[in-house]
Design a protein around this motif. Structure first.
Motif, PDB file in Angstrom:
ATOM      1  N   ALA A   1       0.801  -1.159   0.138  1.00 27.41           N
ATOM      2  CA  ALA A   1       0.060  -0.061  -0.054  1.00 27.41           C
ATOM      3  C   ALA A   1       0.969   1.199  -0.038  1.00 27.41           C
ATOM      4  N   SER A   2       1.659   1.284   0.822  1.00 28.02           N
ATOM      5  CA  SER A   2       2.846   2.527   0.960  1.00 28.02           C
ATOM      6  C   SER A   2       3.614   2.505  -0.428  1.00 28.02           C
TER       7      SER A   2
ATOM      8  N   ASP B   1       1.147   3.968  -3.123  1.00 26.52           N
ATOM      9  CA  ASP B   1       0.727   5.442  -2.868  1.00 26.52           C
ATOM     10  C   ASP B   1       2.020   6.314  -3.206  1.00 26.52           C
ATOM     11  N   GLU B   2       3.130   5.817  -2.809  1.00 26.09           N
ATOM     12  CA  GLU B   2       4.363   6.605  -3.290  1.00 26.09           C
ATOM     13  C   GLU B   2       4.601   6.733  -4.820  1.00 26.09           C
TER      14      GLU B   2
ATOM     15  N   GLU C   1       2.227   6.269  -6.939  1.00 23.69           N
ATOM     16  CA  GLU C   1       1.233   6.939  -7.628  1.00 23.69           C
ATOM     17  C   GLU C   1       0.997   8.371  -7.653  1.00 23.69           C
ATOM     18  N   LEU C   2       1.980   9.012  -6.751  1.00 24.69           N
ATOM     19  CA  LEU C   2       2.397  10.778  -6.440  1.00 24.69           C
ATOM     20  C   LEU C   2       3.192  10.966  -7.543  1.00 24.69           C
TER      21      LEU C   2
ATOM     22  N   PHE D   1      -3.240   0.692  -8.530  1.00 23.44           N
ATOM     23  CA  PHE D   1      -2.953   2.030  -7.565  1.00 23.44           C
ATOM     24  C   PHE D   1      -4.347   2.251  -6.793  1.00 23.44           C
ATOM     25  N   ARG D   2      -4.318   3.000  -5.858  1.00 27.41           N
ATOM     26  CA  ARG D   2      -5.653   3.374  -5.147  1.00 27.41           C
ATOM     27  C   ARG D   2      -6.455   4.219  -5.924  1.00 27.41           C
ATOM     28  N   VAL D   3      -5.686   4.945  -6.847  1.00 29.37           N
ATOM     29  CA  VAL D   3      -6.718   5.952  -7.463  1.00 29.37           C
ATOM     30  C   VAL D   3      -7.520   5.295  -8.432  1.00 29.37           C
TER      31      VAL D   3
ATOM     32  N   GLN E   1     -10.650   3.736  -7.011  1.00 30.61           N
ATOM     33  CA  GLN E   1     -11.637   4.861  -6.649  1.00 30.61           C
ATOM     34  C   GLN E   1     -12.007   5.541  -8.072  1.00 30.61           C
TER      35      GLN E   1
ATOM     36  N   TRP F   1      -7.275  -3.543  -2.716  1.00 30.68           N
ATOM     37  CA  TRP F   1      -7.569  -2.476  -2.151  1.00 30.68           C
ATOM     38  C   TRP F   1      -9.025  -2.666  -1.297  1.00 30.68           C
TER      39      TRP F   1
END
Length: 318
Positions: A34-35, A38-39, A41-42, A62-64, A67, A99
Motif C-alpha cells: 500500500a505505501s 501510494d508513493e 502514484e504521487l 493504484f488506489r486512485v 476509486q 484495495w
C-alpha cells in the motif's frame, strides 16, 4: 500512457514485462504494498489526471484507479446505464482487489452497485413478461421461465441496501438516489405485471385448471407420495416462487433429485386463505368458507390453525 517515462515501457521485451508483472503480484501480497503503491502514484499524478475508468483493467494497481472506477460505476447508475455499471462491478471482487480487502466501505459500495445494476439490467431484459399471454397456464410458464428473476433481483437489492447503505459511505447521496429510482422502476414493472395478469383473469376466469390450483395440491401431489413412503410436508407462509428458486440451488447435490413446480395462489392471497388451503380442505374441487375467511370447513371441524391443518392432513393422508 501519456507520460514519456511510461511510454518507454511499451518497448520492454515480453519476457521482462512478464517478470515485472510477477514481481508486482508478489509485492501485492505484502502489507507494505500500500505505501509503495501510494508513493509511486504521487509520481504519476500527471498520468492519472487524464485516465478514464474505461481505460483501466481488472487489476487496480493504484488506489486512485479503484476509486476512479467506483466513481464511474456510481455515475452510470444515476444515468440508468445498468449494464455498464454491472460490468465495472463484476470485474472487481474482494478476492481480486488489494484495495477492497482493506477497505470495508468500498466493499459495501461495490456490493450495492452490483445489486442495483443487476436489478436494472433484469428490469430492462424482462419489461412485461405476461404481455400477450392468452391463458393462465401460459402466464405461469412465462413467469417461471424468466419473470421471477425481476422479483428475485428486487428482493436481493432491497436486502442489501437495508443492511449496507448508511450515511458514512462516501457515495451515500448518489446511492440513495439510485435506490429511489430503482424502486420507482420496479413499482412500474410490478404494476404492469398486475394489470396484465388481472386483464387475463377477467378474460379467461380467475380459477386455473386443476393442475395449477392450490386447493388441489395435497390430493394431486402429497397424498400419492405419502401412500408409498414417509413424506415431510412443509407449509411455509409467504414463500414466493422466486425464493424457491434459491432453495432449489441449496438443496441440489450428489444423489439428490430436486424438482420445482408452481401453483397459483388462491384468491384473496391472505394467510387465512393460502395457509389453510395447503391442507386437504376441498371437496370435489370446491371450498366451504367458514365465516369471513376465518378458515375452511373440513367435515365436522374448521381448518384455521396449524393444529387444524395437521389434523386434516392426518385424516386424509392416513
Amino acid at each position: 500512457p501519456s507520460l514519456p517515462e511510461l511510454r518507454r515501457l511499451r518497448d520492454l521485451s515480453p519476457q521482462l514485462a512478464k517478470g515485472c508483472v510477477e514481481l508486482v503480484a508478489r509485492l501485492r501480497e505484502r502489507e507494505s504494498y500500500a505505501s509503495l503503491a501510494d508513493e509511486v502514484e504521487l509520481r504519476l499524478a500527471g498520468e492519472f489526471e487524464q485516465v478514464k475508468a474505461e481505460d483501466l483493467g481488472r487489476i487496480d494497481t493504484f488506489r486512485v484507479e479503484e476509486q476512479r472506477v467506483l466513481d464511474a460505476a456510481v455515475a452510470e447508475l444515476l444515468k440508468g446505464e445498468w449494464a455498464r455499471a454491472l460490468g465495472f462491478a463484476e470485474a472487481r471482487t474482494e478476492e481480486s482487489s488489494f484495495w477492497l480487502k482493506r477497505d470495508q466501505s468500498r466493499r459495501r459500495e461495490w456490493s450495492l452497485v452490483r445489486e442495483a445494476a443487476t436489478l436494472g439490467v433484469t428490469l430492462g431484459r424482462l419489461p412485461r413478461p405476461l404481455e400477450g399471454a392468452t391463458t393462465l397456464d401460459e402466464a405461469v410458464a412465462r413467469y417461471t421461465a424468466g419473470g421471477f428473476e425481476v422479483d428475485r433481483a428486487h428482493r436481493r437489492f432491497e436486502q442489501r441496501q437495508a443492511t449496507l447503505l448508511d450515511s458514512e459511505l462516501p457515495h451515500f447521496g448518489d446511492l440513495k438516489e439510485a435506490v429511489r429510482r430503482l424502486r420507482g422502476a420496479y413499482r412500474e414493472w410490478a404494476d404492469a405485471l398486475a394489470r396484465d395478469f388481472s386483464k387475463l383473469c377477467r378474460q379467461v376466469g380467475f380459477l386455473p385448471e386443476p393442475g395449477l390450483q392450490q386447493r388441489a395440491l395435497f390430493d394431486q401431489v402429497v397424498a400419492p407420495l405419502a401412500a408409498e413412503e414417509k413424506v415431510a410436508y412443509f407449509l411455509i407462509d409467504a414463500f414466493r416462487y422466486e425464493m424457491a428458486t434459491e432453495l432449489v440451488d441449496d438443496l441440489k447435490g450428489p444423489g439428490t433429485v430436486v424438482d420445482l413446480k408452481s401453483r397459483l395462489a388462491e384468491l384473496p392471497t391472505i394467510t387465512a386463505v393460502g395457509m389453510n388451503l395447503l391442507a386437504p380442505v376441498s371437496q370435489d374441487g370446491r371450498l366451504q368458507v367458514a365465516g369471513s375467511f376465518a378458515g375452511f370447513k373440513h367435515g365436522e371441524f374448521t381448518v384455521r390453525t396449524p393444529d387444524d391443518r395437521a389434523r386434516a392432513i392426518g385424516q386424509r393422508g392416513g
